[in-house]
Design a protein around this motif. Structure first.
Motif, PDB file in Angstrom:
ATOM      1  N   LYS A 122      -7.335   0.764  11.624  1.00 25.64           N
ATOM      2  CA  LYS A 122      -6.426   1.626  12.393  1.00 25.64           C
ATOM      3  C   LYS A 122      -5.365   2.207  11.460  1.00 25.64           C
ATOM      4  N   PHE A 123      -4.852   1.349  10.577  1.00 24.96           N
ATOM      5  CA  PHE A 123      -3.827   1.788   9.621  1.00 24.96           C
ATOM      6  C   PHE A 123      -4.391   2.871   8.681  1.00 24.96           C
ATOM      7  N   ALA A 124      -5.629   2.686   8.266  1.00 28.79           N
ATOM      8  CA  ALA A 124      -6.250   3.647   7.343  1.00 28.79           C
ATOM      9  C   ALA A 124      -6.457   5.000   8.004  1.00 28.79           C
ATOM     10  N   SER A 125      -6.676   4.966   9.311  1.00 19.90           N
ATOM     11  CA  SER A 125      -6.957   6.236  10.002  1.00 19.90           C
ATOM     12  C   SER A 125      -5.683   7.039  10.295  1.00 19.90           C
ATOM     13  N   GLU A 126      -4.511   6.416  10.104  1.00 20.79           N
ATOM     14  CA  GLU A 126      -3.256   7.130  10.368  1.00 20.79           C
ATOM     15  C   GLU A 126      -3.032   8.207   9.312  1.00 20.79           C
ATOM     16  N   LYS A 127      -2.666   9.362   9.779  1.00 22.94           N
ATOM     17  CA  LYS A 127      -2.469  10.497   8.860  1.00 22.94           C
ATOM     18  C   LYS A 127      -1.012  10.556   8.404  1.00 22.94           C
ATOM     19  N   GLY A 128      -0.786  11.367   7.405  1.00 24.19           N
ATOM     20  CA  GLY A 128       0.580  11.621   6.944  1.00 24.19           C
ATOM     21  C   GLY A 128       0.985  10.773   5.774  1.00 24.19           C
ATOM     22  N   GLY A 129       1.984  11.285   5.011  1.00 26.38           N
ATOM     23  CA  GLY A 129       2.457  10.563   3.844  1.00 26.38           C
ATOM     24  C   GLY A 129       3.951  10.684   3.721  1.00 26.38           C
ATOM     25  N   SER A 130       4.541   9.749   3.020  1.00 25.32           N
ATOM     26  CA  SER A 130       6.001   9.765   2.881  1.00 25.32           C
ATOM     27  C   SER A 130       6.411  10.710   1.751  1.00 25.32           C
ATOM     28  N   ARG A 159       3.731  -1.532   3.836  1.00 24.40           N
ATOM     29  CA  ARG A 159       3.563  -0.098   3.547  1.00 24.40           C
ATOM     30  C   ARG A 159       4.674   0.360   2.595  1.00 24.40           C
ATOM     31  N   ILE A 160       4.278   1.093   1.569  1.00 26.83           N
ATOM     32  CA  ILE A 160       5.283   1.665   0.655  1.00 26.83           C
ATOM     33  C   ILE A 160       5.544   3.102   1.118  1.00 26.83           C
ATOM     34  N   ASP A 161       6.759   3.348   1.494  1.00 25.53           N
ATOM     35  CA  ASP A 161       7.114   4.731   1.857  1.00 25.53           C
ATOM     36  C   ASP A 161       8.500   5.061   1.285  1.00 25.53           C
ATOM     37  N   SER A 162       9.214   5.943   1.917  1.00 27.87           N
ATOM     38  CA  SER A 162      10.507   6.363   1.352  1.00 27.87           C
ATOM     39  C   SER A 162      11.533   5.245   1.397  1.00 27.87           C
ATOM     40  N   GLU A 163      11.481   4.427   2.426  1.00 28.91           N
ATOM     41  CA  GLU A 163      12.418   3.303   2.575  1.00 28.91           C
ATOM     42  C   GLU A 163      11.593   2.047   2.844  1.00 28.91           C
ATOM     43  N   SER A 164      11.152   1.426   1.797  1.00 27.53           N
ATOM     44  CA  SER A 164      10.193   0.318   1.985  1.00 27.53           C
ATOM     45  C   SER A 164      10.856  -1.004   2.318  1.00 27.53           C
ATOM     46  N   ILE A 207       0.856  -1.202   0.000  1.00 27.56           N
ATOM     47  CA  ILE A 207       0.000   0.000   0.000  1.00 27.56           C
ATOM     48  C   ILE A 207       0.889   1.248   0.000  1.00 27.56           C
ATOM     49  N   ASP A 208       0.682   2.028  -1.021  1.00 24.98           N
ATOM     50  CA  ASP A 208       1.454   3.265  -1.197  1.00 24.98           C
ATOM     51  C   ASP A 208       0.979   4.318  -0.193  1.00 24.98           C
ATOM     52  N   THR A 209       1.928   4.858   0.570  1.00 23.72           N
ATOM     53  CA  THR A 209       1.535   5.898   1.544  1.00 23.72           C
ATOM     54  C   THR A 209       2.208   7.240   1.214  1.00 23.72           C
ATOM     55  N   ASP A 253      -4.272   9.718  -0.098  1.00 27.64           N
ATOM     56  CA  ASP A 253      -5.726   9.882  -0.012  1.00 27.64           C
ATOM     57  C   ASP A 253      -6.491   8.593  -0.378  1.00 27.64           C
ATOM     58  N   GLN A 254      -5.790   7.619  -0.937  1.00 30.15           N
ATOM     59  CA  GLN A 254      -6.446   6.369  -1.358  1.00 30.15           C
ATOM     60  C   GLN A 254      -6.389   5.276  -0.280  1.00 30.15           C
ATOM     61  N   LYS A 255      -5.789   5.641   0.869  1.00 31.96           N
ATOM     62  CA  LYS A 255      -5.587   4.642   1.929  1.00 31.96           C
ATOM     63  C   LYS A 255      -6.895   3.977   2.370  1.00 31.96           C
ATOM     64  N   ALA A 256      -7.885   4.805   2.640  1.00 31.56           N
ATOM     65  CA  ALA A 256      -9.167   4.280   3.132  1.00 31.56           C
ATOM     66  C   ALA A 256      -9.821   3.378   2.084  1.00 31.56           C
ATOM     67  N   GLU A 257      -9.757   3.834   0.831  1.00 29.38           N
ATOM     68  CA  GLU A 257     -10.347   3.053  -0.253  1.00 29.38           C
ATOM     69  C   GLU A 257      -9.621   1.706  -0.399  1.00 29.38           C
ATOM     70  N   THR A 258      -8.286   1.766  -0.264  1.00 28.93           N
ATOM     71  CA  THR A 258      -7.492   0.530  -0.364  1.00 28.93           C
ATOM     72  C   THR A 258      -7.897  -0.474   0.717  1.00 28.93           C
ATOM     73  N   VAL A 259      -8.014   0.029   1.944  1.00 23.02           N
ATOM     74  CA  VAL A 259      -8.412  -0.849   3.061  1.00 23.02           C
ATOM     75  C   VAL A 259      -9.807  -1.415   2.812  1.00 23.02           C
ATOM     76  N   ARG A 260     -10.679  -0.559   2.268  1.00 23.41           N
ATOM     77  CA  ARG A 260     -12.048  -1.012   1.978  1.00 23.41           C
ATOM     78  C   ARG A 260     -12.020  -2.159   0.958  1.00 23.41           C
ATOM     79  N   VAL A 261     -11.173  -2.015  -0.080  1.00 23.96           N
ATOM     80  CA  VAL A 261     -11.067  -3.066  -1.115  1.00 23.96           C
ATOM     81  C   VAL A 261     -10.539  -4.367  -0.494  1.00 23.96           C
ATOM     82  N   ILE A 262      -9.541  -4.223   0.365  1.00 23.31           N
ATOM     83  CA  ILE A 262      -8.973  -5.437   0.998  1.00 23.31           C
ATOM     84  C   ILE A 262     -10.049  -6.143   1.821  1.00 23.31           C
ATOM     85  N   LYS A 263     -10.805  -5.340   2.583  1.00 22.98           N
ATOM     86  CA  LYS A 263     -11.820  -5.928   3.453  1.00 22.98           C
ATOM     87  C   LYS A 263     -12.976  -6.551   2.672  1.00 22.98           C
ATOM     88  N   ARG A 264     -13.308  -5.954   1.564  1.00 20.94           N
ATOM     89  CA  ARG A 264     -14.478  -6.448   0.814  1.00 20.94           C
ATOM     90  C   ARG A 264     -14.140  -7.534  -0.185  1.00 20.94           C
TER      91      ARG A 264
END
Lengths: 480, 222
Positions: free
Chosen positions: B106-114, B69-74, B34-36, B42-53
């Protein structure tokens, strides 16, 4: 096609040259080619004829085997029917004979009682006293004027009347007593009548059974003595049980499939759900095993009940052991039915849990999908189905035995039919090959007619005996 | 003699039955990246929704899920958000799924991006985990815009067998601003990714815009 053109720009000329070359070649190779064609035709004819003979002889052999098997099966069936009927007669006779002595004793007692009653109710009019004649004579003396005589006479008359009254009273009392006795005899007569009718029924039933046995004996004798004529009836009847058994087996398979579906999902709770055997999940395989076990227990049960005879060895087991195996089979089937019933309930719970999980995972949007309905009807329905289906499945032994018995006869008949069709086809092909043996050399000669004619013309000019030679050649060809 | 033939027939049938069983594994390992980064946060919540459904309900006992999680140092173990192998009992597996769903929420609700996007680092980390699990089928689901943006001094080269036996799917690839202006460039970006993962030994490369197609695909490759 273009590859054979010598001059691709001029296909007509190319084809003509090819034709000429081939004609010359075939003319040059005429004698060996004619031999080859005739040999090929003859070999083909002989080969096809051999296959046709083989088909006919194999079909005949198969027919013979099938006939023997069919007769043996018929004999066995009749033998079984006779045994069953005789067993029933034996059981019925022993029962009736046991009852007969009691019934006879009862009847004797009743008849004795009736005889005594009858004796006691005999009509005996009261005896007239011995001196009544003298009294009557005295009483008949005309009345005299003597008052003393009159008194005496009147006394005699009065005593006469008294004794008559007494006798009449005694007679009436006796008659009333007789009526009472006769009245008490009525139920005894009824009982006698009932006993007699029961005896009549027993005799009638016995007669009916003996008639049946007579018929089976006749059939048995007919099968043994007149095998050929009975065979037709037997072979005709082999198809009927076959199709009926196939139909019932298909229905039973449908039931087994429903049964399987009912327990496949809950089995994943009992066995490792991730493991597989031969590509199939272990839960599915174990559900299948349970269904097959139910069928197997059913086979034992039916064998022990004497309905089927799939395990001939079990037939010779003693009665007490039979009862033990029957009890074990019944207990096993009951256990499996109970397990299946509880699995069916578990299935409903798993389905409900899955639906709830999906709803929970779907989040707020899941409300649109809707919550699962809460009703106990599916649970009860599945539990009942889970309990009843194994018992129904247990009965699959009956059509299975029918299928196995009749199937081999039907397969044999189909085999005979196929062999006959193959044999006839081979005969036709042999005829065709024979025809080609004469036809192909003629076609060959037509193709090489021009060089052949030239050759013969040249020979005629060179050889004065050309005609003799040609005749010789023709004779040789015909002889070949 | 007849009995001997019957015994032979039974033995042959047993041999065939045994021959049918194989050592092939049928469990599935799903790696979700998951790209952060800022462009995809902004797609985090949608991504989690897709995984869950679409992913979680169709997982069966024995399956494994790893969320990275995909960030600066994955290429870092700390980037593993969740690692779960479902229990053999369906009822326990359901409970595990619910717990994971809560973790993902919980992961989806975390704010911030790399600041950077290290996609290959996450792929390499996931391939290591997937290789270790050794499931019957392996699939990598990448939720990203597929725009690689490595920090300075970072080098990411796939080995030739990096993705051997792995199906790679680019899910819900977000079009960036410059992609709208140049769709050819967007397609070329995806094509270069395809080339790259196939070169690393991937079984196939797919892109799905419609997440509803995912369950069928996952059961197809199982």
């Amino acid at each position: 096609m273009q590859s054979i053109y010598l001059w691709p720009d001029n296909p007509a000329l190319s084809l003509f040259v090819v034709f000429l070359v081939s004609m010359l070649f075939l003319w040059a190779a005429r004698d060996p080619m004619l031999k080859l064609l005739r040999g090929l035709g003859k070999n083909l004819e002989t080969g096809f004829q051999s296959i046709a003979h083989w088909c006919a002889s194999t079909a005949e052999q198969l027919k013979k085997h099938s006939r023997e098997a069919l007769l043996a099966a018929g004999e066995l069936e009749l033998h079984g029917k006779l045994e069953r009927e005789l067993g029933r007669v034996d059981m019925s006779f022993s029962q009736k004979v046991g009852q007969y002595s009691g019934m006879h004793r009862k009847l004797d007692d009743l008849l004795e009682h009736l005889s005594a009653d009858y004796q006691s109710c005999g009509d005996s009019p009261p005896e007239v006293p011995g001196w009544s004649g003298a009294v009557e004579t005295v009483a008949a003396i005309p009345t005299s004027m003597d008052s003393n005589v009159n008194k005496v006479l009147e006394g005699i008359q009065a005593s006469m009347r008294d004794s008559e009254k007494k006798a009449l009273k005694i007679y009436r009392d006796d008659t009333a007593k007789r009526h009472k006795i006769l009245n008490s005899m009525r139920p005894d007569w009824k009982t006698v009548r009932t006993l007699m009718s029961r005896m009549q029924q027993s005799v009638a039933r016995t007669l009916e059974t003996t008639t049946k046995i007579d018929r089976y004996i006749d059939e048995y004798a007919a099968v043994v003595k007149e095998r050929e004529s009975e065979l037709r009836v037997a072979s005709y009847s082999a198809f009927k049980p076959f199709f009926i058994s196939v139909l019932v087996l298909v229905v039973a398979m449908g039931g087994a499939y429903i049964n399987f579906q009912l327990i496949a999902l809950p089995m994943s709770e009992l066995v490792p759900a991730g493991s597989r055997i031969g590509g199939f999940p272990v839960s599915m395989v174990s559900a299948l095993v349970i269904v097959l076990m139910e069928a197997a227990v059913g086979i034992f049960l039916m064998d022990m009940l004497g309905i089927t005879d799939l395990f001939p060895k079990l037939g010779s087991v003693s009665h007490s052991r039979r009862r033990i195996i029957l009890g074990i089979s019944l207990a096993g089937l009951f256990f499996l039915a109970s397990v299946e019933s509880s699995l069916a309930i578990l299935r409903e719970q798993i389905v409900e849990a899955d639906a709830t999980l999906k709803l929970a995972l779907a989040g707020p949007d899941g409300e649109v999908i809707g919550r699962p309905t809460h009703s106990s009807i599916p649970v009860i329905g599945q539990a009942v189905l889970g309990f009843v289906l194994p018992w129904i499945l247990a009965m699959v032994a009956i059509p299975l035995e029918m299928f196995l018995d009749s199937g081999r006869h039907v397969v044999a008949q189909l085999g005979i039919l196929t062999l006959n069709i193959l044999g006839y086809t081979m005969v036709i092909l042999a005829h065709a090959a024979g025809y080609l043996t004469t036809l192909l050399p003629s076609i060959y000669d037509v193709y090489v007619a021009i060089p052949l004619r030239i050759e013969r013309m040249l020979r005629r000019s060179d050889n004065s005996d050309y005609e003799t030679e040609e005749r010789r050649l023709n004779d040789a060809e015909v002889a070949q | 003699m007849k009995r001997a033939w019957q015994a032979l027939l039974v033995l042959a049938l047993i041999a065939i039955a045994l021959g049918c069983s194989s050592d092939r594994r049928y469990d599935q390992a799903i790696g979700i990246l998951i790209d952060t980064s800022g462009t995809y946060a902004d797609q985090k919540a949608e991504t989690v929704r897709v995984i869950k459904r679409e992913v979680l309900p169709n997982m069966v006992p024995g399956d494994t899920l790893i969320v990275i999680r995909i960030d600066s140092e994955s290429y870092d173990k700390d980037n593993v958000e969740a690692l779960l192998t479902l229990d053999n009992r369906p009822s326990y597996a359901n409970a595990q799924k619910l717990a994971l769903a809560r973790q993902l929420d919980k992961f989806a609700s975390e704010k911030g991006g790399s600041s950077h996007t290290d996609i290959p680092g996450a792929i390499m980390l996931a391939s290591e985990y997937l290789g270790e699990i050794g499931s019957g089928s392996r699939v990598l689901l990448i939720f990203s815009d597929m725009e690689e943006d490595l920090p300075k001094g970072t080098s990411r080269d796939f080995a030739e067998d990096e993705l051997e036996g792995t199906h790679v799917v680019a899910m819900n690839v977000k079009r960036l601003k410059h992609d709208s202006a140049d769709p050819i460039g967007f397609r070329a970006r995806l094509a270069s990714w395809e080339k790259r993962v196939m070169k690393a030994g991937a079984l196939d490369w797919r892109t799905f815009m419609d997440a509803a197609k995912l369950p069928d695909y996952l059961s197809e490759i199982r």
